[in-house]
Design an enzyme around this catalytic site. Structure first.
Site, PDB file in Angstrom:
ATOM      1  N   LYS A  84      23.752   1.267  13.955  1.00 56.76           N
ATOM      2  CA  LYS A  84      23.277   1.284  12.575  1.00 56.76           C
ATOM      3  C   LYS A  84      24.449   1.638  11.682  1.00 56.76           C
ATOM      4  CE  LYS A  84      19.203   1.035  10.382  1.00 56.76           C
ATOM      5  NZ  LYS A  84      17.917   0.428  10.705  1.00 56.76           N
ATOM      6  N   GLY A 184       3.750   3.527   0.716  1.00 53.40           N
ATOM      7  CA  GLY A 184       5.016   2.830   0.477  1.00 53.40           C
ATOM      8  C   GLY A 184       4.779   1.337   0.413  1.00 53.40           C
ATOM      9  N   GLY A 186       7.072  -1.297  -0.412  1.00 53.00           N
ATOM     10  CA  GLY A 186       8.350  -1.999  -0.577  1.00 53.00           C
ATOM     11  C   GLY A 186       8.392  -3.305   0.199  1.00 53.00           C
ATOM     12  N   VAL A 188       8.448  -4.082   3.223  1.00 52.95           N
ATOM     13  CA  VAL A 188       7.536  -4.239   4.352  1.00 52.95           C
ATOM     14  C   VAL A 188       6.112  -3.843   3.947  1.00 52.95           C
ATOM     15  CG1 VAL A 188       7.026  -3.577   6.719  1.00 52.95           C
ATOM     16  CG2 VAL A 188       9.402  -3.789   5.993  1.00 52.95           C
TER      17      VAL A 188
HETATM   18  C1  PPY Z   1      15.578  -2.041  11.952  1.00 55.61           C
HETATM   19  O1  PPY Z   1      14.606  -2.627  12.414  1.00 55.61           O
HETATM   20  O2  PPY Z   1      15.566  -0.831  11.726  1.00 55.61           O
HETATM   21  C2  PPY Z   1      16.778  -2.813  11.672  1.00 55.61           C
HETATM   22  O3  PPY Z   1      17.814  -2.272  11.594  1.00 55.61           O
HETATM   23  C3  PPY Z   1      16.572  -4.272  11.483  1.00 55.61           C
HETATM   24  C4  PPY Z   1      17.700  -5.180  11.812  1.00 55.61           C
HETATM   25  C5  PPY Z   1      18.406  -5.082  12.980  1.00 55.61           C
HETATM   26  C6  PPY Z   1      19.411  -5.969  13.255  1.00 55.61           C
HETATM   27  C7  PPY Z   1      19.704  -6.932  12.371  1.00 55.61           C
HETATM   28  C8  PPY Z   1      18.977  -7.022  11.227  1.00 55.61           C
HETATM   29  C9  PPY Z   1      17.981  -6.137  10.947  1.00 55.61           C
END
Ligand code: PPY
Length: 357
Positions: A84, A184, A186, A188
């Site tokens: 991440k 929330g 947003g 999603v």
């Molecule tokens: C997540 O689901 O938390 C993500 O980070 C989604 C994601 C993962 C990889 C590429 C694009 C989005």
């Protein structure tokens, strides 16, 4: 994980593989790419951009979220590793400086030659991701500088997961009349509300943006609740769809629902929370299982699957995984998070020795 004053101590205390750090002097922004585990494949995960009190807070967020991605990929059966990125701002940026930062970030990704691939997250919508994609090949699912929007796929997986949980826990054969509180609205939360409304659910919605809450409530005929009253509101399913950490020492005792199932990442503020909720008889669907639809879909896009119906059908398979995990947890009398964790640990142990640490 406690936030340490120093970046070095924060990294030393982590059980992940590595962190790439870059300081972008022009904007004063720290770029952190946290790679937690590459047992299953190259690391991938979204990029979060927000203002943090200190760079170390941003780093800790990246680490926690990267670990979540390791479990998410394994849980959804994708050969990807957990990673991440966080762009840790000290103050909001104007458009010109933002563009500079995103260009630099794209070049940082390019310099990693695919060992980290990324997509949208909080503060980094598809439009901003597309800006990044102009400078790198490593925005997952991007074509010709156009980045995909995973929100509707995430929402679809969550809908399937809520349906499965309502079946296992409430004995409901459909979502018709099931009372669902979505916190929330947003990228999603909004498409999730639409799917749930179409499935006949009785909806309650909340958002810190009161105008947005009213608009969405009117669109789907939902009841609105004040964000401060969410935890005391009676419902069948509470769907956390905003930032993480909403299941904490304050809120767990207040909840008046049977099931927690929603898309927010890292819903439990502490690991003890899963047991506390379990003790209260509330079934929490593991966030990284139910919210994997977007990550799954954009990865399939990058593998060449572009048909929306096919992607939606595949993402719907998340319902089956949720049902399996909840059934296993009920049989063993453990929190679902523990049942999910065992499956992931088994898979990683089978596939990877040694981990690249
Ligand atoms: C997540 O689901 O938390 C993500 O980070 C989604 C994601 C993962 C990889 C590429 C694009 C989005």
């Amino acid at each position: 994980m406690p936030v340490d004053e120093t970046l070095a101590a924060t990294i030393a205390g982590w059980d992940g593989e590595y962190v790439v750090s870059r300081y972008h002097a022009d904007t004063g922004v720290w770029i952190f790419v946290a790679v937690h585990d590459t047992t299953l494949g190259p690391a991938a995960g979204g990029t979060r951009m927000k203002v943090y009190p200190t760079p170390a807070d941003g780093l800790v967020d990246a680490m926690r979220l990267a670990e979540g991605m390791t479990y998410k990929w394994a849980g959804v059966g994708m050969d990807m590793g957990g990673g991440k990125a966080v762009l840790a701002l000290s103050e909001p940026l104007d458009d010109a400086r933002l563009e500079q930062l995103l260009a630099r970030y794209g070049r940082v990704l390019e310099s990693l030659y695919g060992s980290f691939r990324t997509g949208p997250d909080v503060g980094m919508g598809p439009d901003r991701m597309a800006q990044v994609a102009r400078h790198t090949r490593w925005v997952v699912g991007a074509v010709d500088g156009d980045a995909p929007d995973p929100g509707m796929f995430t929402a679809h997986g969550v809908r399937a997961g809520i349906e499965a949980a309502a079946g296992v826990v409430l004995g409901a054969s459909s979502l018709a009349g099931v009372r669902i509180l979505v916190q929330g609205l947003g990228d999603v939360g909004a498409p999730l509300v639409d799917e749930l409304a179409a499935a006949g659910a009785e909806l309650i919605v909340a958002d810190i943006d009161a105008d947005l809450a009213r608009k969405v409530a009117e669109r789907v005929g939902a009841t609105e609740v004040d964000p401060t009253a969410v935890y005391q509101t009676t419902c069948d399913v509470y769907a956390p769809s905003a930032l993480g950490g909403s299941l904490n020492d304050d809120t767990i005792g207040q909840l008046r629902c049977r099931v927690v199932a929603g898309p927010a990442n890292n819903q439990f503020a502490t690991t003890g929370g899963a047991f506390a909720l379990h003790t209260r008889g509330i079934v929490a669907v593991p966030d990284y299982i139910i919210n994997a639809g977007g990550a799954y879909a954009v990865t399939r896009m990058s593998q060449g699957v572009r048909d929306g119906d096919v992607l939606m059908r595949e993402v719907g398979g998340i319902g089956l995984r949720v049902a399996e995990i909840l059934t296993e947890a009920a049989t063993d009398g453990v929190p679902p998070l523990q049942a999910a964790q065992r499956r992931v640990d088994r898979l990683l142990a089978d596939r990877g020795s040694p981990r690249y640490r």
